[in-house]
Motif scaffolding. Structure first.
Motif, PDB file in Angstrom:
ATOM      1  N   GLU A  16       0.814  -1.221   0.000  1.00  0.00           N
ATOM      2  CA  GLU A  16       0.000   0.000   0.000  1.00  0.00           C
ATOM      3  C   GLU A  16       0.845   1.268   0.000  1.00  0.00           C
ATOM      4  OE1 GLU A  16      -3.236  -0.046  -0.440  1.00  0.00           O
ATOM      5  OE2 GLU A  16      -3.227  -2.230  -0.450  1.00  0.00           O
ATOM      6  N   ALA A  17       2.147   1.134   0.152  1.00  0.00           N
ATOM      7  CA  ALA A  17       3.034   2.303   0.168  1.00  0.00           C
ATOM      8  C   ALA A  17       3.073   2.926  -1.225  1.00  0.00           C
ATOM      9  CB  ALA A  17       4.426   1.894   0.609  1.00  0.00           C
ATOM     10  N   ARG A  18       3.205   4.220  -1.275  1.00  0.00           N
ATOM     11  CA  ARG A  18       3.193   4.936  -2.542  1.00  0.00           C
ATOM     12  C   ARG A  18       4.362   5.922  -2.608  1.00  0.00           C
ATOM     13  NH1 ARG A  18      -1.603   5.400  -5.131  1.00  0.00           N
ATOM     14  NH2 ARG A  18      -0.220   6.107  -6.804  1.00  0.00           N
ATOM     15  N   THR A  19       4.713   6.314  -3.826  1.00  0.00           N
ATOM     16  CA  THR A  19       5.692   7.379  -4.027  1.00  0.00           C
ATOM     17  C   THR A  19       4.945   8.702  -3.959  1.00  0.00           C
ATOM     18  OG1 THR A  19       7.135   6.007  -5.384  1.00  0.00           O
ATOM     19  CG2 THR A  19       7.315   8.399  -5.665  1.00  0.00           C
ATOM     20  N   HIS A  20       5.321   9.536  -3.007  1.00  0.00           N
ATOM     21  CA  HIS A  20       4.606  10.796  -2.777  1.00  0.00           C
ATOM     22  C   HIS A  20       5.289  11.975  -3.467  1.00  0.00           C
ATOM     23  CE1 HIS A  20       1.410   9.726   0.127  1.00  0.00           C
ATOM     24  NE2 HIS A  20       2.184   8.653   0.288  1.00  0.00           N
ATOM     25  N   ASN A  21       4.450  12.844  -4.015  1.00  0.00           N
ATOM     26  CA  ASN A  21       4.926  14.063  -4.674  1.00  0.00           C
ATOM     27  C   ASN A  21       4.535  15.322  -3.912  1.00  0.00           C
ATOM     28  OD1 ASN A  21       6.181  13.070  -7.201  1.00  0.00           O
ATOM     29  ND2 ASN A  21       4.159  12.165  -7.471  1.00  0.00           N
ATOM     30  N   ALA A  22       3.721  15.169  -2.876  1.00  0.00           N
ATOM     31  CA  ALA A  22       3.303  16.307  -2.050  1.00  0.00           C
ATOM     32  C   ALA A  22       3.269  15.845  -0.598  1.00  0.00           C
ATOM     33  CB  ALA A  22       1.934  16.813  -2.486  1.00  0.00           C
ATOM     34  N   PHE A  23       3.627  16.765   0.283  1.00  0.00           N
ATOM     35  CA  PHE A  23       3.728  16.442   1.705  1.00  0.00           C
ATOM     36  C   PHE A  23       3.047  17.512   2.539  1.00  0.00           C
ATOM     37  CE2 PHE A  23       7.193  14.319  -0.380  1.00  0.00           C
ATOM     38  CZ  PHE A  23       7.285  13.099   0.268  1.00  0.00           C
ATOM     39  N   ALA A  24       2.535  17.105   3.701  1.00  0.00           N
ATOM     40  CA  ALA A  24       2.003  18.054   4.667  1.00  0.00           C
ATOM     41  C   ALA A  24       3.146  18.927   5.172  1.00  0.00           C
ATOM     42  CB  ALA A  24       1.345  17.299   5.820  1.00  0.00           C
ATOM     43  N   ARG A  25       2.815  20.112   5.602  1.00  0.00           N
ATOM     44  CA  ARG A  25       3.840  21.028   6.125  1.00  0.00           C
ATOM     45  C   ARG A  25       4.142  20.703   7.590  1.00  0.00           C
ATOM     46  NH1 ARG A  25       5.369  24.678   2.635  1.00  0.00           N
ATOM     47  NH2 ARG A  25       3.994  25.373   0.963  1.00  0.00           N
ATOM     48  N   GLU A  26       4.411  19.453   7.820  1.00  0.00           N
ATOM     49  CA  GLU A  26       4.709  18.955   9.155  1.00  0.00           C
ATOM     50  C   GLU A  26       6.184  18.602   9.215  1.00  0.00           C
ATOM     51  OE1 GLU A  26       3.409  15.040  11.711  1.00  0.00           O
ATOM     52  OE2 GLU A  26       1.898  15.996  10.456  1.00  0.00           O
ATOM     53  N   VAL A 174       5.202  13.539   5.840  1.00  0.00           N
ATOM     54  CA  VAL A 174       3.856  12.970   5.875  1.00  0.00           C
ATOM     55  C   VAL A 174       3.230  13.279   4.526  1.00  0.00           C
ATOM     56  CG1 VAL A 174       1.592  13.053   6.980  1.00  0.00           C
ATOM     57  CG2 VAL A 174       3.678  13.270   8.371  1.00  0.00           C
ATOM     58  N   GLY A 175       3.030  12.249   3.724  1.00  0.00           N
ATOM     59  CA  GLY A 175       2.541  12.433   2.368  1.00  0.00           C
ATOM     60  C   GLY A 175       1.095  12.896   2.313  1.00  0.00           C
ATOM     61  N   ASP A 176       0.798  13.667   1.276  1.00  0.00           N
ATOM     62  CA  ASP A 176      -0.568  14.128   1.006  1.00  0.00           C
ATOM     63  C   ASP A 176      -1.202  13.128   0.039  1.00  0.00           C
ATOM     64  OD1 ASP A 176      -2.901  15.350   0.243  1.00  0.00           O
ATOM     65  OD2 ASP A 176      -1.970  17.212  -0.428  1.00  0.00           O
ATOM     66  N   ARG A 177      -2.028  12.238   0.577  1.00  0.00           N
ATOM     67  CA  ARG A 177      -2.625  11.178  -0.249  1.00  0.00           C
ATOM     68  C   ARG A 177      -3.554  11.744  -1.323  1.00  0.00           C
ATOM     69  NH1 ARG A 177      -1.016   6.406   1.206  1.00  0.00           N
ATOM     70  NH2 ARG A 177      -2.533   5.313  -0.072  1.00  0.00           N
ATOM     71  N   ALA A 178      -4.111  12.924  -1.099  1.00  0.00           N
ATOM     72  CA  ALA A 178      -5.004  13.525  -2.095  1.00  0.00           C
ATOM     73  C   ALA A 178      -4.253  13.904  -3.363  1.00  0.00           C
ATOM     74  CB  ALA A 178      -5.705  14.748  -1.501  1.00  0.00           C
ATOM     75  N   LEU A 180      -1.822  12.063  -4.746  1.00  0.00           N
ATOM     76  CA  LEU A 180      -1.221  10.898  -5.399  1.00  0.00           C
ATOM     77  C   LEU A 180      -1.763  10.710  -6.816  1.00  0.00           C
ATOM     78  CD1 LEU A 180      -1.305   8.274  -2.507  1.00  0.00           C
ATOM     79  CD2 LEU A 180       0.740   9.285  -3.546  1.00  0.00           C
ATOM     80  N   HIS A 181      -0.904  10.274  -7.703  1.00  0.00           N
ATOM     81  CA  HIS A 181      -1.305   9.871  -9.045  1.00  0.00           C
ATOM     82  C   HIS A 181      -1.867   8.453  -8.970  1.00  0.00           C
ATOM     83  CE1 HIS A 181       0.729  13.388 -10.541  1.00  0.00           C
ATOM     84  NE2 HIS A 181       1.898  12.974 -10.078  1.00  0.00           N
ATOM     85  N   PRO A 182      -2.632   8.013  -9.970  1.00  0.00           N
ATOM     86  CA  PRO A 182      -3.067   6.614  -9.982  1.00  0.00           C
ATOM     87  C   PRO A 182      -1.851   5.695  -9.946  1.00  0.00           C
ATOM     88  CG  PRO A 182      -4.253   7.876 -11.627  1.00  0.00           C
ATOM     89  CD  PRO A 182      -3.173   8.784 -11.093  1.00  0.00           C
ATOM     90  N   ARG A 183      -1.992   4.594  -9.254  1.00  0.00           N
ATOM     91  CA  ARG A 183      -0.858   3.682  -9.096  1.00  0.00           C
ATOM     92  C   ARG A 183      -0.585   2.939 -10.402  1.00  0.00           C
ATOM     93  NH1 ARG A 183       0.471  -0.077  -3.930  1.00  0.00           N
ATOM     94  NH2 ARG A 183       2.709  -0.055  -4.308  1.00  0.00           N
ATOM     95  N   GLY A 184       0.673   2.876 -10.763  1.00  0.00           N
ATOM     96  CA  GLY A 184       1.074   2.156 -11.964  1.00  0.00           C
ATOM     97  C   GLY A 184       1.060   0.658 -11.736  1.00  0.00           C
ATOM     98  N   PRO A 185       0.894  -0.120 -12.796  1.00  0.00           N
ATOM     99  CA  PRO A 185       0.893  -1.576 -12.654  1.00  0.00           C
ATOM    100  C   PRO A 185       2.297  -2.106 -12.398  1.00  0.00           C
ATOM    101  CG  PRO A 185       0.755  -0.974 -14.956  1.00  0.00           C
ATOM    102  CD  PRO A 185       0.686   0.307 -14.174  1.00  0.00           C
ATOM    103  N   ARG A 186       2.377  -3.363 -12.035  1.00  0.00           N
ATOM    104  CA  ARG A 186       3.650  -4.048 -11.841  1.00  0.00           C
ATOM    105  C   ARG A 186       3.676  -5.278 -12.745  1.00  0.00           C
ATOM    106  NH1 ARG A 186       3.852   0.220  -9.451  1.00  0.00           N
ATOM    107  NH2 ARG A 186       4.898   0.600  -7.469  1.00  0.00           N
ATOM    108  N   LEU A 187       4.867  -5.681 -13.129  1.00  0.00           N
ATOM    109  CA  LEU A 187       5.008  -6.899 -13.917  1.00  0.00           C
ATOM    110  C   LEU A 187       4.567  -8.112 -13.105  1.00  0.00           C
ATOM    111  CD1 LEU A 187       8.523  -6.242 -15.512  1.00  0.00           C
ATOM    112  CD2 LEU A 187       6.290  -6.003 -16.628  1.00  0.00           C
ATOM    113  N   THR A 188       4.034  -9.099 -13.779  1.00  0.00           N
ATOM    114  CA  THR A 188       3.658 -10.339 -13.115  1.00  0.00           C
ATOM    115  C   THR A 188       4.899 -11.172 -12.831  1.00  0.00           C
ATOM    116  OG1 THR A 188       3.448 -11.600 -15.167  1.00  0.00           O
ATOM    117  CG2 THR A 188       1.478 -10.379 -14.398  1.00  0.00           C
ATOM    118  N   PHE A 189       4.745 -12.196 -12.011  1.00  0.00           N
ATOM    119  CA  PHE A 189       5.850 -13.123 -11.743  1.00  0.00           C
ATOM    120  C   PHE A 189       6.370 -13.713 -13.039  1.00  0.00           C
ATOM    121  CE2 PHE A 189       7.791 -17.174 -10.760  1.00  0.00           C
ATOM    122  CZ  PHE A 189       8.474 -16.949  -9.577  1.00  0.00           C
ATOM    123  N   GLU A 190       5.448 -14.122 -13.915  1.00  0.00           N
ATOM    124  CA  GLU A 190       5.862 -14.744 -15.176  1.00  0.00           C
ATOM    125  C   GLU A 190       6.633 -13.794 -16.076  1.00  0.00           C
ATOM    126  OE1 GLU A 190       3.132 -17.135 -13.153  1.00  0.00           O
ATOM    127  OE2 GLU A 190       2.856 -15.027 -13.747  1.00  0.00           O
TER     128      GLU A 190
END
Length: 196
Positions: A16-26, A174-178, A180-190
């Protein structure tokens, strides 16, 4: 084998972790940054070489020094982030090997082979940068790792003697979840793996 982490812990670190581009001013307290390093430093590196060197840029003065090296796409988000970590490598990491790796005298292996020293520092320093991200997530911080910067300008400003070399940057806070960009897919095991 030790016990597997809970699903909640795995979600926090990976799923569920994401790469954040915006953060709270905390702000992130210095004690948290010290704790972060005290956790990440235990990740394994070859011969315990530990080539990563970190600069935690938190002040307006530090951000002003960093700004000229940033790509336009990374400028605003980096200046607004509570912390930007410069993850660098020590090109002469091997000078610490007599203490860090006392099993045998490994220092001459690297001191006399610039190519081996450079590849070892790059590989293990990047590995330590990944430990930084996982340790930050484990401590409840969000991360925004990036490589959009002019390494020459950054190194000249922060590491003018040339010993340390910037690898990548990572915003923390502290990331601003609002934002976030849509999450990109990941390659399958195969697609990504094989069992030989």
């Amino acid at each position: 084998m030790t016990t597997s982490l809970s699903s909640a812990a795995l979600d926090q670190l990976f799923c569920e972790a994401r790469t954040h581009n915006a953060f709270a001013r905390e702000p992130v307290p210095e004690a948290t940054l010290r704790h972060l390093y005290s956790v990440m430093k235990w990740g394994p590196t070859s011969m315990n070489c530990q080539p990563a060197r970190l600069v935690f840029v938190t002040s307006a003065k530090g951000k002003a020094r960093l700004a000229p090296a940033l790509s336009p796409a990374n400028l605003d988000k980096t200046l607004a982030a509570p912390v930007t970590v410069i993850v660098a490598i020590d090109t002469r990491f091997y000078e610490h090997l007599p203490t860090m790796f006392p099993a045998y005298d490994a220092k001459p292996t690297f001191a006399g082979n610039a190519e081996l020293a450079a590849s070892t520092a790059a590989r293990n320093g990047t590995l330590q940068g990944a430990y930084l991200i996982l340790a930050a997530r484990a401590l409840g911080l969000d991360c925004g790792p990036m490589s959009g910067f002019d390494a020459g300008k950054l190194n000249a400003e922060f590491f003018p003697d040339g010993r340390y070399q910037a690898n990548f940057l990572c915003n923390l806070g502290v990331g601003d979840r609002a934002a976030l960009h849509p999450r990109g897919p990941r390659l399958t095991f195969e697609e990504a793996c094989e069992i030989a």
